[in-house]
Design a protein around this motif. Sequence first.
Motif, PDB file in Angstrom:
ATOM      1  N   TRP A 185      30.861  30.201  25.511  1.00  0.00           N
ATOM      2  CA  TRP A 185      30.860  29.174  26.551  1.00  0.00           C
ATOM      3  C   TRP A 185      29.495  28.488  26.615  1.00  0.00           C
ATOM      4  CZ3 TRP A 185      35.326  27.578  27.563  1.00  0.00           C
ATOM      5  CH2 TRP A 185      36.419  28.447  27.690  1.00  0.00           C
ATOM      6  N   ALA A 186      28.428  29.255  26.476  1.00  0.00           N
ATOM      7  CA  ALA A 186      27.093  28.667  26.482  1.00  0.00           C
ATOM      8  C   ALA A 186      26.934  27.684  25.326  1.00  0.00           C
ATOM      9  CB  ALA A 186      26.029  29.758  26.404  1.00  0.00           C
ATOM     10  N   ALA A 212      23.359  25.213  30.280  1.00  0.00           N
ATOM     11  CA  ALA A 212      24.581  25.735  29.654  1.00  0.00           C
ATOM     12  C   ALA A 212      24.532  27.254  29.569  1.00  0.00           C
ATOM     13  CB  ALA A 212      24.751  25.129  28.265  1.00  0.00           C
ATOM     14  N   GLY A 264      31.609  23.747  34.831  1.00  0.00           N
ATOM     15  CA  GLY A 264      31.767  24.850  33.892  1.00  0.00           C
ATOM     16  C   GLY A 264      31.580  26.216  34.513  1.00  0.00           C
ATOM     17  N   LEU A 308      29.276  24.483  25.956  1.00  0.00           N
ATOM     18  CA  LEU A 308      28.733  23.584  26.978  1.00  0.00           C
ATOM     19  C   LEU A 308      27.464  22.891  26.480  1.00  0.00           C
ATOM     20  CD1 LEU A 308      29.230  25.803  30.160  1.00  0.00           C
ATOM     21  CD2 LEU A 308      30.503  23.726  29.566  1.00  0.00           C
ATOM     22  N   ILE A 334      28.404  20.096  23.987  1.00  0.00           N
ATOM     23  CA  ILE A 334      28.945  18.927  24.690  1.00  0.00           C
ATOM     24  C   ILE A 334      27.825  18.151  25.369  1.00  0.00           C
ATOM     25  CG2 ILE A 334      30.405  18.222  26.619  1.00  0.00           C
ATOM     26  CD1 ILE A 334      32.258  20.580  25.880  1.00  0.00           C
ATOM     27  N   ALA A 335      26.908  18.878  26.027  1.00  0.00           N
ATOM     28  CA  ALA A 335      25.815  18.221  26.741  1.00  0.00           C
ATOM     29  C   ALA A 335      24.914  17.457  25.784  1.00  0.00           C
ATOM     30  CB  ALA A 335      25.008  19.262  27.523  1.00  0.00           C
ATOM     31  N   LEU A 384      28.255  19.356  34.371  1.00  0.00           N
ATOM     32  CA  LEU A 384      28.301  20.683  33.757  1.00  0.00           C
ATOM     33  C   LEU A 384      28.562  21.783  34.781  1.00  0.00           C
ATOM     34  CD1 LEU A 384      25.540  21.013  30.994  1.00  0.00           C
ATOM     35  CD2 LEU A 384      28.013  20.917  30.704  1.00  0.00           C
ATOM     36  N   ALA A 390      38.846  24.078  37.491  1.00  0.00           N
ATOM     37  CA  ALA A 390      38.006  23.266  36.613  1.00  0.00           C
ATOM     38  C   ALA A 390      38.244  21.779  36.876  1.00  0.00           C
ATOM     39  CB  ALA A 390      38.284  23.602  35.152  1.00  0.00           C
ATOM     40  N   ILE A 408      24.885  28.766  33.151  1.00  0.00           N
ATOM     41  CA  ILE A 408      26.268  28.707  33.652  1.00  0.00           C
ATOM     42  C   ILE A 408      27.100  29.839  33.069  1.00  0.00           C
ATOM     43  CG2 ILE A 408      28.413  27.365  33.431  1.00  0.00           C
ATOM     44  CD1 ILE A 408      26.712  24.850  33.837  1.00  0.00           C
ATOM     45  N   ALA A 409      26.853  30.173  31.800  1.00  0.00           N
ATOM     46  CA  ALA A 409      27.679  31.177  31.124  1.00  0.00           C
ATOM     47  C   ALA A 409      27.324  32.607  31.503  1.00  0.00           C
ATOM     48  CB  ALA A 409      27.562  31.004  29.608  1.00  0.00           C
TER      49      ALA A 409
END
Length: 419
Positions: A369-370, A189, A230, A373, A376-377, A227, A244, A192-193
């Motif tokens: 965002w990190a 996460a 994202g 995500l 959610i994960a 993920l 997305a 990705i951010a």
Amino acid sequence: MGCAARRRGALSTERADWSPALADRRLFRRGQGSARRLTRTLPIIVGVAAGFMLVVDRFSMIRFGTFSMGAAVTILVAGSLLALSPLVLGAGMPRVIPMPMTIFFAYSVMRLALQPSIDGVQNVAILLIVGLGVSFSARGWTHERAGLSVSVLAGCGIVISGLALVQAATGAVIYGTRSFALSALVALAAAIAVPSGRLLARVAPIVIVAAIVASLSRTASIIAVLLLAGLVVRLPRGRRTVLALGGLALAAGGAWTLITTFPPLRDRFLGGDQAAEFGGLAINTSGRSALWEALMDSAMTTPVFGQGPGSAAGLVEARFYPILLPHNEYIRLFHDLGIVGLALFAFGCIALIGRIAVRAARTDHPIHWAALLAMIAVLTAAATDNVFLYPFVMVPLAVLVGFSLGMPVTERMSIRRDK
């Protein structure tokens, strides 16, 4: 006078080129590029989170009878943060943890006091680390620290993923495969951010996902592939929604292809007890269905307040040894803390996600965002694993959430992504 005029001219030129996007990019890069200076000023909890992530479950592999070194370290860290907690209150920091979650923490401590157990002490210790970790991170929030923390956790993800790939290739035992995969989800996460200007930022998500899939952890592999959709948060806002949806469809197709065609993963999903069915396929639950049925039967005898922290683990160990944990956090919470505890936790998580999502929508900062995500994960993985009991998952998550909640919701700086 000439020098002053030149300075004024340079300043006016800089202001002419100034934009919120450029400002945020510079702030984030400053957080990435001045690690030596900022490491000395980062909250201690960031170092604790990075340490837990790098060690993963190695401490738990060292046992003293029925007690593990991992449990001892967890209790020691919880006690240390509790001793330092007056610093948070003394700084006059506004409340950042939603009231339902605060009540949930207090309720868990009260239930432990009423029905103490060794497993319960460790469970509540992790909850205290999470709550205090969020508070300490929020207290120390700045743009630079948030940027560096995201990069630090993403970097830790690269390190543990490299070691996990070595483990998969050589058979050497470095980490527990499931433990690594769950910890790597939080690192993913963060990766990705991170803005994609640097090569490391571009390759980090792919390396981490590859390592998670190579671990053959089923739930974590599916979550990791999904993920990847994202990655659209690195793009300008106007192009994200359609991409997305398309990315999510591609990720879902990729996950399905892995499950049905990659032999090692296919055997993990479609072999075994085949106790559940999804999309016309009989799915292997690795005996979890029997655990869950026994736990639910037991939980229904005391559905309101539960049987106390640690009671679910005690039941599983007594009836299903060598399995030691329930492998479903929501059933565990229901069994241990009843519908009261489960409801408080659920409302607290909803409130947390809502606060983080609002900040992400308004500021577009990578830390939000990190955190979003990662939340959610972890909440998804909790349906089949014991993530809430793992400090190497929960402490890094607490750091991301804390830095996110520490940022004022009125902050108006729109993040920039490199084109």
